[in-house]
Design a protein around this motif. Structure first.
Motif, PDB file in Angstrom:
ATOM      1  N   GLY A   1      -5.211   5.569 -18.431  1.00  0.00           N
ATOM      2  CA  GLY A   1      -4.138   4.805 -19.058  1.00  0.00           C
ATOM      3  C   GLY A   1      -3.684   3.676 -18.155  1.00  0.00           C
ATOM      4  N   ARG A   2      -2.588   3.070 -18.530  1.00  0.00           N
ATOM      5  CA  ARG A   2      -2.025   1.959 -17.772  1.00  0.00           C
ATOM      6  C   ARG A   2      -1.359   2.470 -16.499  1.00  0.00           C
ATOM      7  NH1 ARG A   2       1.323  -2.449 -20.762  1.00  0.00           N
ATOM      8  NH2 ARG A   2       0.166  -4.066 -19.700  1.00  0.00           N
ATOM      9  N   ILE A   3      -1.696   1.863 -15.388  1.00  0.00           N
ATOM     10  CA  ILE A   3      -1.142   2.246 -14.090  1.00  0.00           C
ATOM     11  C   ILE A   3       0.227   1.594 -13.947  1.00  0.00           C
ATOM     12  CG2 ILE A   3      -1.452   2.120 -11.584  1.00  0.00           C
ATOM     13  CD1 ILE A   3      -4.504   1.952 -12.208  1.00  0.00           C
ATOM     14  N   GLY A   4       1.224   2.378 -13.562  1.00  0.00           N
ATOM     15  CA  GLY A   4       2.574   1.857 -13.417  1.00  0.00           C
ATOM     16  C   GLY A   4       3.225   2.343 -12.142  1.00  0.00           C
ATOM     17  N   LEU A   5       4.403   1.803 -11.849  1.00  0.00           N
ATOM     18  CA  LEU A   5       5.159   2.238 -10.675  1.00  0.00           C
ATOM     19  C   LEU A   5       5.822   3.576 -10.966  1.00  0.00           C
ATOM     20  CD1 LEU A   5       6.871  -1.087  -9.575  1.00  0.00           C
ATOM     21  CD2 LEU A   5       5.020   0.115  -8.416  1.00  0.00           C
ATOM     22  N   ALA A   6       5.810   4.446  -9.985  1.00  0.00           N
ATOM     23  CA  ALA A   6       6.433   5.762 -10.138  1.00  0.00           C
ATOM     24  C   ALA A   6       7.943   5.613 -10.079  1.00  0.00           C
ATOM     25  CB  ALA A   6       5.949   6.705  -9.041  1.00  0.00           C
ATOM     26  N   ALA A   7       8.619   6.454 -10.809  1.00  0.00           N
ATOM     27  CA  ALA A   7      10.079   6.408 -10.841  1.00  0.00           C
ATOM     28  C   ALA A   7      10.672   7.113  -9.656  1.00  0.00           C
ATOM     29  CB  ALA A   7      10.587   7.049 -12.112  1.00  0.00           C
TER      30      ALA A   7
ATOM     31  N   ARG B   1       0.826  -1.216   0.000  1.00  0.00           N
ATOM     32  CA  ARG B   1       0.000   0.000   0.000  1.00  0.00           C
ATOM     33  C   ARG B   1       0.853   1.256   0.000  1.00  0.00           C
ATOM     34  NH1 ARG B   1      -3.201  -1.162   5.210  1.00  0.00           N
ATOM     35  NH2 ARG B   1      -1.157  -1.981   5.630  1.00  0.00           N
ATOM     36  N   GLN B   2       2.152   1.127   0.270  1.00  0.00           N
ATOM     37  CA  GLN B   2       3.038   2.287   0.312  1.00  0.00           C
ATOM     38  C   GLN B   2       3.718   2.558  -1.024  1.00  0.00           C
ATOM     39  OE1 GLN B   2       3.130   4.293   2.939  1.00  0.00           O
ATOM     40  NE2 GLN B   2       1.616   2.948   3.858  1.00  0.00           N
ATOM     41  N   HIS B   3       3.585   1.656  -2.007  1.00  0.00           N
ATOM     42  CA  HIS B   3       4.205   1.874  -3.311  1.00  0.00           C
ATOM     43  C   HIS B   3       3.618   3.116  -3.966  1.00  0.00           C
ATOM     44  CE1 HIS B   3       5.304  -2.647  -3.861  1.00  0.00           C
ATOM     45  NE2 HIS B   3       6.018  -2.059  -2.935  1.00  0.00           N
ATOM     46  N   ARG B   4       4.463   3.848  -4.677  1.00  0.00           N
ATOM     47  CA  ARG B   4       4.006   5.018  -5.418  1.00  0.00           C
ATOM     48  C   ARG B   4       3.675   4.588  -6.846  1.00  0.00           C
ATOM     49  NH1 ARG B   4       2.404   9.336  -2.832  1.00  0.00           N
ATOM     50  NH2 ARG B   4       3.025  10.674  -4.528  1.00  0.00           N
ATOM     51  N   LEU B   5       2.497   4.972  -7.308  1.00  0.00           N
ATOM     52  CA  LEU B   5       2.025   4.612  -8.638  1.00  0.00           C
ATOM     53  C   LEU B   5       1.792   5.860  -9.472  1.00  0.00           C
ATOM     54  CD1 LEU B   5      -0.708   2.009  -7.602  1.00  0.00           C
ATOM     55  CD2 LEU B   5       1.649   1.547  -8.263  1.00  0.00           C
TER      56      LEU B   5
ATOM     57  N   LEU C   1      -3.070  14.280 -18.087  1.00  0.00           N
ATOM     58  CA  LEU C   1      -2.639  14.442 -16.695  1.00  0.00           C
ATOM     59  C   LEU C   1      -1.856  13.210 -16.264  1.00  0.00           C
ATOM     60  CD1 LEU C   1      -6.058  15.545 -15.196  1.00  0.00           C
ATOM     61  CD2 LEU C   1      -4.195  17.032 -15.833  1.00  0.00           C
ATOM     62  N   THR C   2      -0.850  13.409 -15.456  1.00  0.00           N
ATOM     63  CA  THR C   2      -0.155  12.304 -14.807  1.00  0.00           C
ATOM     64  C   THR C   2      -0.331  12.506 -13.312  1.00  0.00           C
ATOM     65  OG1 THR C   2       1.449  12.194 -16.587  1.00  0.00           O
ATOM     66  CG2 THR C   2       2.032  11.097 -14.537  1.00  0.00           C
ATOM     67  N   ILE C   3      -0.984  11.544 -12.685  1.00  0.00           N
ATOM     68  CA  ILE C   3      -1.275  11.609 -11.254  1.00  0.00           C
ATOM     69  C   ILE C   3      -0.389  10.598 -10.550  1.00  0.00           C
ATOM     70  CG2 ILE C   3      -3.072  11.300  -9.507  1.00  0.00           C
ATOM     71  CD1 ILE C   3      -5.089  11.958 -11.799  1.00  0.00           C
ATOM     72  N   GLU C   4       0.276  11.027  -9.497  1.00  0.00           N
ATOM     73  CA  GLU C   4       1.124  10.132  -8.706  1.00  0.00           C
ATOM     74  C   GLU C   4       0.462   9.941  -7.347  1.00  0.00           C
ATOM     75  OE1 GLU C   4       5.527  10.482  -7.009  1.00  0.00           O
ATOM     76  OE2 GLU C   4       5.430  10.520  -9.205  1.00  0.00           O
ATOM     77  N   LEU C   5       0.367   8.685  -6.917  1.00  0.00           N
ATOM     78  CA  LEU C   5      -0.347   8.396  -5.677  1.00  0.00           C
ATOM     79  C   LEU C   5       0.185   7.133  -5.024  1.00  0.00           C
ATOM     80  CD1 LEU C   5      -3.688   6.687  -6.497  1.00  0.00           C
ATOM     81  CD2 LEU C   5      -2.214   7.469  -8.296  1.00  0.00           C
ATOM     82  N   GLN C   6      -0.148   6.972  -3.740  1.00  0.00           N
ATOM     83  CA  GLN C   6       0.186   5.736  -3.037  1.00  0.00           C
ATOM     84  C   GLN C   6      -0.822   4.671  -3.432  1.00  0.00           C
ATOM     85  OE1 GLN C   6       0.376   6.407   1.154  1.00  0.00           O
ATOM     86  NE2 GLN C   6       2.321   7.480   1.035  1.00  0.00           N
TER      87      GLN C   6
END
Length: 106
Positions: free
Chosen positions: A100-106, A28-32, A74-79
């Motif tokens: 779009g496709r949800i991915g891991l944040a860099a 749940r703590q990963h940034r997406l 838009l690019t949204i970054e979230l936990q």
């Protein structure tokens, strides 16, 4: 006849660590990152929905107008723990959009 077994301190600590499984990171703590394409007139509605959904756990990191159209990317970054609530709020706030496709944040 009673047998006593004595272990050294290193033997005891190595045995204790061998029993415990390694702790897995909390997913749940990963940034997406969540890419989203909406009409230009809906950008402020999406921003408002994102802020209401999870506050500091969600942020819009990029908002770029798409050339020759009335849309914005838009690019949204979230936990990861805030994903369901955020997508639900966005879907409730606008009439049409493309996720779009949800991915891991860099």
């Amino acid at each position: 006849m009673i047998h006593y077994f004595y272990f050294s301190l290193t033997q005891c600590t190595s045995a204790a660590h061998a029993i415990r499984p390694p702790l897995a990171p909390d997913t749940r703590q990963h940034r997406l990152t969540l890419p989203l394409v909406v009409d230009e007139c809906d950008v402020l509605r999406v921003r408002k929905a994102v802020i209401k959904s999870a506050g500091g756990k969600v942020e819009i990191v990029r908002c770029v107008p798409i050339s020759n159209s009335r849309k914005a990317r838009l690019t949204i970054e979230l936990q990861a723990g805030a994903l369901d609530e955020t997508v639900y709020r966005i879907m409730q706030s606008i009439e049409a959009g493309e996720l779009g496709r949800i991915g891991l944040a860099a």
